[in-house]
Design an enzyme around this catalytic site. Structure first.
Site, PDB file in Angstrom:
ATOM      1  N   ARG A 241      81.050 -12.940  71.721  1.00 37.78           N
ATOM      2  CA  ARG A 241      81.537 -11.248  71.829  1.00 37.78           C
ATOM      3  C   ARG A 241      83.191 -11.046  72.604  1.00 37.78           C
ATOM      4  NH1 ARG A 241      77.175  -9.291  69.971  1.00 37.78           N
ATOM      5  NH2 ARG A 241      78.472  -7.457  69.618  1.00 37.78           N
ATOM      6  N   GLU A 270      85.585  -3.857  68.631  1.00 40.62           N
ATOM      7  CA  GLU A 270      84.796  -5.524  67.249  1.00 40.62           C
ATOM      8  C   GLU A 270      85.216  -4.218  66.421  1.00 40.62           C
ATOM      9  OE1 GLU A 270      81.188  -6.457  69.255  1.00 40.62           O
ATOM     10  OE2 GLU A 270      81.215  -5.222  69.662  1.00 40.62           O
ATOM     11  N   HIS A 294      86.238 -12.425  63.646  1.00 38.59           N
ATOM     12  CA  HIS A 294      85.273 -12.254  64.295  1.00 38.59           C
ATOM     13  C   HIS A 294      84.728 -13.651  63.112  1.00 38.59           C
ATOM     14  CE1 HIS A 294      81.575 -11.748  66.224  1.00 38.59           C
ATOM     15  NE2 HIS A 294      81.029 -11.851  65.280  1.00 38.59           N
TER      16      HIS A 294
END
Length: 339
Positions: A241, A270, A294
């Site tokens: 992450r 993100e 991602h």
């Protein structure tokens, strides 16, 4: 009881798969109703989920405030393995089952992606490509590139995906180290990997692959203090992450030569969790950084699997069956559910 009765609705709180055909076939095939949204905040989850008995979430947070405001909710199914976007404790207290997908739904994909990023960074593939497109046909445009055989690849964590990374990496002649305080050293050695301390991993590895879960303890593991301890020739690869790496610290490390390069499958902010995201992160301007959106988990097969698992888990719970992949053990008597 009709399909539109409270608690008989499954809400897709957010997803970026492009359609909801898989979920619709499973949910409506069980006699339930499917509603799809693109929530980016808990407020939007609350607004969209007032009638929902089940919630499927990919990126948007379903925290305690949302959980307390969803009177009919009985199950929250995560598209994926990590559940840091769900307040599992709050769900447990409210009698809500939380589910996820087991690691193997995308383990090979993530391991392949980690190795691909590592090789691309180490061999300066993207830099060569950009230079060639500008008309510079010369091996020196990627200089320096060092031989991989004999170098050390360090892996932070040693779960299922990390083990697949190690298995692949050994084929390139590197020595593989790993640090994972939750795995017995004998188990690591059995995989032909050297168990090391975190300090030794950071200071001794030529390449570091991050495959740890995001927790309060791993948030900003790679901050200025950690990055300063790495070799100036080191490459940092993050297929975990984004927030495990502090972006501002990494930018400083890369521009001031603390480390040589980075390859990231996510960045700290993100972007998938934001509406109208703009590429303003300064890391995106650096030539010694590779960033993918991602996408490490992605293959057509993996996406189909995780969508099926999430939808089937919601249906199982709402039709009175036990979850196959439970994250928690909810207190069933802690609240009364609608429907």
């Amino acid at each position: 009881m009709t399909r539109t009765d409270p608690g008989r609705t499954v809400l897709i709180a957010d997803s970026d798969f492009g359609d909801v055909d898989i979920e619709r076939a499973i949910v409506e095939g069980a006699g339930l109703r499917l509603v799809a949204a693109q929530c980016k905040s808990e407020d939007e989850v609350i607004e969209a989920g007032r009638e929902a008995g089940g919630v499927l979430t990919q990126y948007v947070r379903v925290g305690s405030r949302a959980i307390d405001a969803l009177p009919h909710c009985r199950v929250i199914a995560r598209y994926g393995t990590g559940v840091d976007i769900v307040d599992v404790d709050a769900a447990t207290r409210r009698g809500i089952q939380v589910t996820n997908a087991p690691n193997d739904w995308c383990a090979d994909e993530v391991a392949d992606h980690a190795v691909a990023l590592w090789l691309a960074a180490a061999r300066k593939i993207c830099r060569y490509d950009r230079a060639t497109r500008r008309g510079a046909w010369h091996w020196k445009t990627g200089r320096p590139v060092h031989r991989l055989r004999g170098q050390v690849l360090g892996i932070l964590s040693f779960g299922a995906i990390a083990r697949l990374v190690a298995e692949r990496a050994r084929a390139f002649g590197v020595e593989v180290w790993a640090h994972d305080p939750f795995v017995d050293e004998s188990e690591i050695r059995a995989c032909q990997v050297r168990p090391v301390s975190f300090d030794d991993l950071v200071e001794g590895a030529d390449h570091v692959v991050v495959q740890a879960p995001l927790t309060p303890q791993t948030h900003h593991t790679f901050d200025r203090a950690t990055l300063r301890r790495m070799k100036p020739t080191a490459v940092l690869v993050n297929t975990a992450r984004g927030p495990i790496v502090e972006d501002a610290a990494l930018y400083q490390a890369l521009t001031e030569g603390w480390i040589a390069g980075a390859a990231l499958d996510d960045i700290e902010e993100e972007p998938a969790k934001q509406r109208d995201w703009q590429p303003s992160n300064p890391l995106l301007e650096l030539p010694n950084v590779i960033v993918t959106p991602h996408a490490a988990y992605y293959s057509e097969e993996a996406v189909g699997t995780v969508r099926t698992i999430a939808a089937e888990e919601a249906v199982r719970v709402l039709t009175g069956e036990p979850a196959r992949y439970p994250v928690n053990e909810p207190t069933r008597d802690s609240r009364s559910h609608g429907g």
